[in-house]
Design a protein around this motif. Structure first.
Motif, mmCIF file in Angstrom:
data_model
loop_
_atom_site.group_PDB
_atom_site.id
_atom_site.type_symbol
_atom_site.label_atom_id
_atom_site.label_comp_id
_atom_site.label_asym_id
_atom_site.label_seq_id
_atom_site.Cartn_x
_atom_site.Cartn_y
_atom_site.Cartn_z
ATOM 1 N N ALA A 216 0.838 -1.207 0.000
ATOM 2 C CA ALA A 216 0.000 0.000 0.000
ATOM 3 C C ALA A 216 0.873 1.257 0.000
ATOM 4 O O ALA A 216 0.564 2.247 -0.685
ATOM 5 C CB ALA A 216 -0.933 -0.003 1.206
ATOM 6 N N PHE A 217 1.974 1.222 0.738
ATOM 7 C CA PHE A 217 2.882 2.367 0.749
ATOM 8 C C PHE A 217 3.510 2.589 -0.619
ATOM 9 O O PHE A 217 3.517 3.713 -1.145
ATOM 10 C CB PHE A 217 3.974 2.165 1.791
ATOM 11 C CG PHE A 217 5.134 3.118 1.632
ATOM 12 C CD1 PHE A 217 4.984 4.471 1.891
ATOM 13 C CD2 PHE A 217 6.373 2.669 1.190
ATOM 14 C CE1 PHE A 217 6.039 5.365 1.717
ATOM 15 C CE2 PHE A 217 7.438 3.534 1.016
ATOM 16 C CZ PHE A 217 7.269 4.891 1.278
ATOM 17 N N LEU A 218 4.025 1.525 -1.230
ATOM 18 C CA LEU A 218 4.685 1.679 -2.529
ATOM 19 C C LEU A 218 3.712 2.132 -3.611
ATOM 20 O O LEU A 218 4.113 2.824 -4.556
ATOM 21 C CB LEU A 218 5.350 0.365 -2.934
ATOM 22 C CG LEU A 218 6.636 0.006 -2.189
ATOM 23 C CD1 LEU A 218 7.128 -1.363 -2.620
ATOM 24 C CD2 LEU A 218 7.717 1.053 -2.409
ATOM 25 N N LEU A 219 2.460 1.752 -3.498
ATOM 26 C CA LEU A 219 1.473 2.211 -4.471
ATOM 27 C C LEU A 219 1.136 3.686 -4.293
ATOM 28 O O LEU A 219 0.794 4.367 -5.259
ATOM 29 C CB LEU A 219 0.177 1.400 -4.326
ATOM 30 C CG LEU A 219 0.214 -0.084 -4.724
ATOM 31 C CD1 LEU A 219 -1.118 -0.733 -4.377
ATOM 32 C CD2 LEU A 219 0.516 -0.252 -6.211
ATOM 33 N N SER A 220 1.250 4.164 -3.077
ATOM 34 C CA SER A 220 0.704 5.473 -2.717
ATOM 35 C C SER A 220 1.544 6.636 -3.220
ATOM 36 O O SER A 220 2.713 6.489 -3.609
ATOM 37 C CB SER A 220 0.573 5.582 -1.199
ATOM 38 O OG SER A 220 1.850 5.763 -0.601
ATOM 39 N N GLU A 221 0.951 7.807 -3.143
ATOM 40 C CA GLU A 221 1.633 9.041 -3.518
ATOM 41 C C GLU A 221 2.806 9.327 -2.589
ATOM 42 O O GLU A 221 3.751 10.038 -2.964
ATOM 43 C CB GLU A 221 0.635 10.206 -3.476
ATOM 44 C CG GLU A 221 1.153 11.523 -4.040
ATOM 45 C CD GLU A 221 1.504 11.440 -5.531
ATOM 46 O OE1 GLU A 221 2.332 12.266 -5.982
ATOM 47 O OE2 GLU A 221 0.960 10.569 -6.238
ATOM 48 N N GLN A 222 2.766 8.777 -1.384
ATOM 49 C CA GLN A 222 3.882 8.953 -0.453
ATOM 50 C C GLN A 222 5.168 8.349 -1.005
ATOM 51 O O GLN A 222 6.264 8.728 -0.583
ATOM 52 C CB GLN A 222 3.550 8.310 0.890
ATOM 53 C CG GLN A 222 2.437 9.012 1.647
ATOM 54 C CD GLN A 222 2.065 8.265 2.911
ATOM 55 O OE1 GLN A 222 1.863 7.048 2.891
ATOM 56 N NE2 GLN A 222 1.985 8.979 4.017
ATOM 57 N N ALA A 223 5.043 7.430 -1.937
ATOM 58 C CA ALA A 223 6.212 6.784 -2.540
ATOM 59 C C ALA A 223 6.433 7.269 -3.966
ATOM 60 O O ALA A 223 7.016 6.557 -4.789
ATOM 61 C CB ALA A 223 6.031 5.267 -2.522
ATOM 62 N N SER A 224 6.013 8.482 -4.258
ATOM 63 C CA SER A 224 6.014 8.971 -5.641
ATOM 64 C C SER A 224 7.410 9.099 -6.256
ATOM 65 O O SER A 224 7.548 9.187 -7.475
ATOM 66 C CB SER A 224 5.300 10.326 -5.722
ATOM 67 O OG SER A 224 5.998 11.295 -4.960
ATOM 68 N N THR A 227 10.980 4.163 -7.325
ATOM 69 C CA THR A 227 10.739 3.217 -8.410
ATOM 70 C C THR A 227 11.999 2.392 -8.622
ATOM 71 O O THR A 227 13.101 2.788 -8.209
ATOM 72 C CB THR A 227 10.311 3.928 -9.707
ATOM 73 O OG1 THR A 227 9.742 2.971 -10.616
ATOM 74 C CG2 THR A 227 11.471 4.648 -10.371
ATOM 75 N N ALA A 228 11.852 1.213 -9.228
ATOM 76 C CA ALA A 228 12.958 0.282 -9.463
ATOM 77 C C ALA A 228 13.598 -0.183 -8.160
ATOM 78 O O ALA A 228 14.781 -0.518 -8.116
ATOM 79 C CB ALA A 228 14.020 0.912 -10.366
ATOM 80 N N THR A 229 12.793 -0.222 -7.094
ATOM 81 C CA THR A 229 13.285 -0.578 -5.767
ATOM 82 C C THR A 229 12.740 -1.932 -5.342
ATOM 83 O O THR A 229 11.600 -2.283 -5.640
ATOM 84 C CB THR A 229 12.888 0.499 -4.738
ATOM 85 O OG1 THR A 229 13.663 1.674 -4.968
ATOM 86 C CG2 THR A 229 13.124 0.035 -3.320
ATOM 87 N N ASP A 230 13.551 -2.680 -4.603
ATOM 88 C CA ASP A 230 13.149 -3.947 -4.028
ATOM 89 C C ASP A 230 13.032 -3.751 -2.516
ATOM 90 O O ASP A 230 14.045 -3.647 -1.826
ATOM 91 C CB ASP A 230 14.179 -5.042 -4.333
ATOM 92 C CG ASP A 230 14.663 -4.967 -5.782
ATOM 93 O OD1 ASP A 230 13.802 -4.866 -6.669
ATOM 94 O OD2 ASP A 230 15.888 -4.974 -6.002
ATOM 95 N N LEU A 231 11.819 -3.673 -2.027
ATOM 96 C CA LEU A 231 11.591 -3.434 -0.601
ATOM 97 C C LEU A 231 11.536 -4.776 0.123
ATOM 98 O O LEU A 231 10.595 -5.551 -0.050
ATOM 99 C CB LEU A 231 10.292 -2.653 -0.394
ATOM 100 C CG LEU A 231 9.892 -2.376 1.058
ATOM 101 C CD1 LEU A 231 11.004 -1.631 1.795
ATOM 102 C CD2 LEU A 231 8.598 -1.579 1.111
ATOM 103 N N VAL A 232 12.556 -5.049 0.918
ATOM 104 C CA VAL A 232 12.631 -6.296 1.667
ATOM 105 C C VAL A 232 11.837 -6.152 2.960
ATOM 106 O O VAL A 232 12.064 -5.221 3.732
ATOM 107 C CB VAL A 232 14.095 -6.659 1.976
ATOM 108 C CG1 VAL A 232 14.171 -7.896 2.867
ATOM 109 C CG2 VAL A 232 14.865 -6.891 0.677
#
Length: 242
Positions: A216-224, A227-232
């Protein structure tokens, strides 16, 4: 108008938790899985049974009735624990099935969804990979590991290609998560669960909701700007040298 998301693998585990989390955030979710139905889905979630291997992605996306797509979450996954193993002796059918679900079906749906994402506002893709795709495992599960490593690589490539259009693409790499796919192994061997909990610095297994929150965080505008990141998301498991 609320945002719209497509979430695969929504019949249980991470996909289901993600569909529920996004719906609670006011997102209209088109959830899909191979199961005929998923009881108890909240308001805001429309469920469509769909076979990612044999179905036409355009047919699934037609359920959006031409609405723009803001978010795509590829959470469907397959691990054949009882048959997967070393590449030296794993049968071809295991490789075909595992890569079919984890990589090729993801690729087909993503390619079909890109035109809808281009007309959306959120413009965000999150693919569920695995820590197995970025680190080795004590016991080989090679078809699964290779499929998830490919998802990580493909997602980075998509991020670079689509970034100029404002479309972001990231992966979440879960560690040991208590999902319906893994739970039977722990029921069969409780010591395995205890060992995994002790090997995790936070001293517990992850829950599907932990991954859903990260998605939900990566989809959100807070994560604008991400990109190209692997969140472990693994409770610190892969940070250790053992």
């Amino acid at each position: 108008m609320s945002a719209t998301a497509v979430v695969t693998g929504a019949g249980g585990g991470i996909g289901l938790a993600t569909a529920i989390r996004l719906a609670s955030d006011g997102v209209h979710v088109l959830a899909t899985d191979i199961k005929p139905e998923v009881p108890g889905l909240p308001s805001g979630v429309d469920y469509v049974q769909f076979d990612l291997l044999g179905g036409d992605p355009a047919g699934l996306l037609a359920a959006l009735d031409g609405k723009p797509l803001d978010y795509l979450v590829n959470a469907a996954g397959l691990a054949l624990f009882d048959r997967d193993g070393s590449v030296l002796d794993t049968v071809e059918a295991v490789w075909d099935a595992t890569l079919g679900v984890n990589l090729h079906a993801l690729r087909h749906l993503t390619v079909a969804a890109i035109p809808l994402l281009r007309s959306g506002q959120g413009k965000s893709i999150v693919n569920v990979a695995s820590t197995a795709g970025i680190r080795g495992m004590d016991s080989p599960l090679d078809a699964y590991q290779v499929s998830k490593a490919a998802v990580v690589s493909l997602t980075r490539s998509l991020a670079l290609q689509l970034g100029p259009e404002g479309i972001r693409a990231n992966t979440v790499c879960p560690g040991a998560i208590l999902t319906p796919m893994i739970e039977p192994l722990y029921i069969e061997n409780p010591a395995r669960r205890t060992d995994m909990e002790q090997r995790t610095p936070i001293r517990r297994l992850g829950m599907p909701e932990d991954i859903a929150n990260a998605i939900a965080f990566l989809l959100s505008e807070q994560a604008s700007f991400i990109t190209a990141t692997d969140l472990v998301v693994d409770g610190g498991w892969t940070a250790q040298i053992k």
